[in-house]
Design a protein around this motif. Structure first.
Motif, mmCIF file in Angstrom:
data_model
loop_
_atom_site.group_PDB
_atom_site.id
_atom_site.type_symbol
_atom_site.label_atom_id
_atom_site.label_comp_id
_atom_site.label_asym_id
_atom_site.label_seq_id
_atom_site.Cartn_x
_atom_site.Cartn_y
_atom_site.Cartn_z
ATOM 1 N N GLY A 10 0.827 -1.198 0.000
ATOM 2 C CA GLY A 10 0.000 0.000 0.000
ATOM 3 C C GLY A 10 0.857 1.242 0.000
ATOM 4 N N SER A 11 0.197 2.357 0.244
ATOM 5 C CA SER A 11 0.885 3.645 0.277
ATOM 6 C C SER A 11 0.906 4.159 1.703
ATOM 7 C CB SER A 11 0.163 4.641 -0.624
ATOM 8 O OG SER A 11 0.196 4.221 -1.967
ATOM 9 N N VAL A 12 2.078 4.537 2.174
ATOM 10 C CA VAL A 12 2.231 5.061 3.527
ATOM 11 C C VAL A 12 3.189 6.236 3.500
ATOM 12 C CG1 VAL A 12 1.780 2.866 4.670
ATOM 13 C CG2 VAL A 12 4.113 3.479 4.068
ATOM 14 N N ASP A 89 12.390 2.735 0.285
ATOM 15 C CA ASP A 89 11.812 1.400 0.381
ATOM 16 C C ASP A 89 10.717 1.174 -0.669
ATOM 17 O OD1 ASP A 89 11.975 1.725 3.943
ATOM 18 O OD2 ASP A 89 13.342 0.591 2.649
ATOM 19 N N THR A 90 10.366 2.219 -1.394
ATOM 20 C CA THR A 90 9.342 2.106 -2.425
ATOM 21 C C THR A 90 9.775 1.130 -3.497
ATOM 22 O OG1 THR A 90 8.503 4.345 -2.072
ATOM 23 C CG2 THR A 90 8.113 3.359 -4.229
ATOM 24 N N ALA A 91 8.960 0.117 -3.732
ATOM 25 C CA ALA A 91 9.297 -0.926 -4.700
ATOM 26 C C ALA A 91 8.142 -1.928 -4.779
ATOM 27 C CB ALA A 91 10.570 -1.663 -4.290
ATOM 28 N N MET A 92 8.250 -2.815 -5.755
ATOM 29 C CA MET A 92 7.390 -3.987 -5.789
ATOM 30 C C MET A 92 8.080 -5.057 -4.959
ATOM 31 S SD MET A 92 4.499 -5.092 -7.089
ATOM 32 C CE MET A 92 4.158 -4.350 -8.693
ATOM 33 N N GLY A 115 6.141 -15.077 -6.387
ATOM 34 C CA GLY A 115 4.791 -14.547 -6.435
ATOM 35 C C GLY A 115 4.701 -13.417 -7.444
ATOM 36 N N GLN A 116 3.515 -12.834 -7.536
ATOM 37 C CA GLN A 116 3.259 -11.760 -8.489
ATOM 38 C C GLN A 116 3.649 -10.393 -7.961
ATOM 39 O OE1 GLN A 116 2.241 -12.292 -11.757
ATOM 40 N NE2 GLN A 116 2.753 -14.356 -11.086
ATOM 41 N N GLY A 117 3.845 -10.290 -6.677
ATOM 42 C CA GLY A 117 4.308 -9.038 -6.097
ATOM 43 C C GLY A 117 3.203 -8.191 -5.508
ATOM 44 N N THR A 118 3.599 -7.344 -4.575
ATOM 45 C CA THR A 118 2.692 -6.361 -3.985
ATOM 46 C C THR A 118 3.448 -5.034 -3.886
ATOM 47 O OG1 THR A 118 1.211 -5.903 -2.108
ATOM 48 C CG2 THR A 118 3.297 -6.974 -1.591
ATOM 49 N N GLN A 119 2.795 -3.958 -4.283
ATOM 50 C CA GLN A 119 3.459 -2.668 -4.372
ATOM 51 C C GLN A 119 3.486 -1.961 -3.019
ATOM 52 O OE1 GLN A 119 5.031 -1.147 -7.025
ATOM 53 N NE2 GLN A 119 5.567 0.526 -5.630
#
Length: 124
Positions: A10-12, A89-92, A115-119
């Motif tokens: 998610g976005s933080v 730290d922003t990445a998939m 896995g497919q990844g999580t953003q």
């Protein structure tokens, strides 16, 4: 095929926390070696954290002290608890496994299943 499904991204804002989960299925032993990796746009994939069959962990210097890898063997789920998040730290984020047992596994190990990844997006 070994289904690995990441969630929890998610976005933080910087300084915030997230917990990523990786639900695994399709194999018998839940204590195989596993790892978390990430890839930012325009950058190479990097190992973030790995966990061996008996729980021995390894972390990238950039996340040591801020990220914690763990797993729930009963749920066959891998976690990455992230605190004090930074913009870098922003990445998939991806989880991976190789369906083998190990004591410890290096961050540059080339896992077979992904896995497919999580953003994860951290704003400063």
């Amino acid at each position: 095929q070994v289904p690995l499904v990441e969630s929890g991204g998610g976005s933080v804002q910087a300084g915030g926390s997230l917990r990523l989960s990786c639900a695994a299925s399709g194999y018998t032993y839940s204590n195989y070696c596993m790892g978390w990796f990430r890839q930012a746009p325009g950058k190479e994939r990097e190992g973030v954290a790995t966990i061996g069959s008996r729980g021995r962990t390894a972390y990238a210097d950039s996340v040591s002290g801020r990220f914690t890898i763990s797993r729930d063997l009963a749920k066959n789920t891998l976690y990455l608890q992230m605190i004090s998040l930074k913009a870098e730290d922003t990445a998939m984020y991806y989880c991976a496994t190789d369906l083998r047992f190990c004591t410890v596994i290096p961050l540059n190990y080339d896992f077979r299943y992904w896995g497919q990844g999580t953003q994860v997006t951290v704003s400063s």
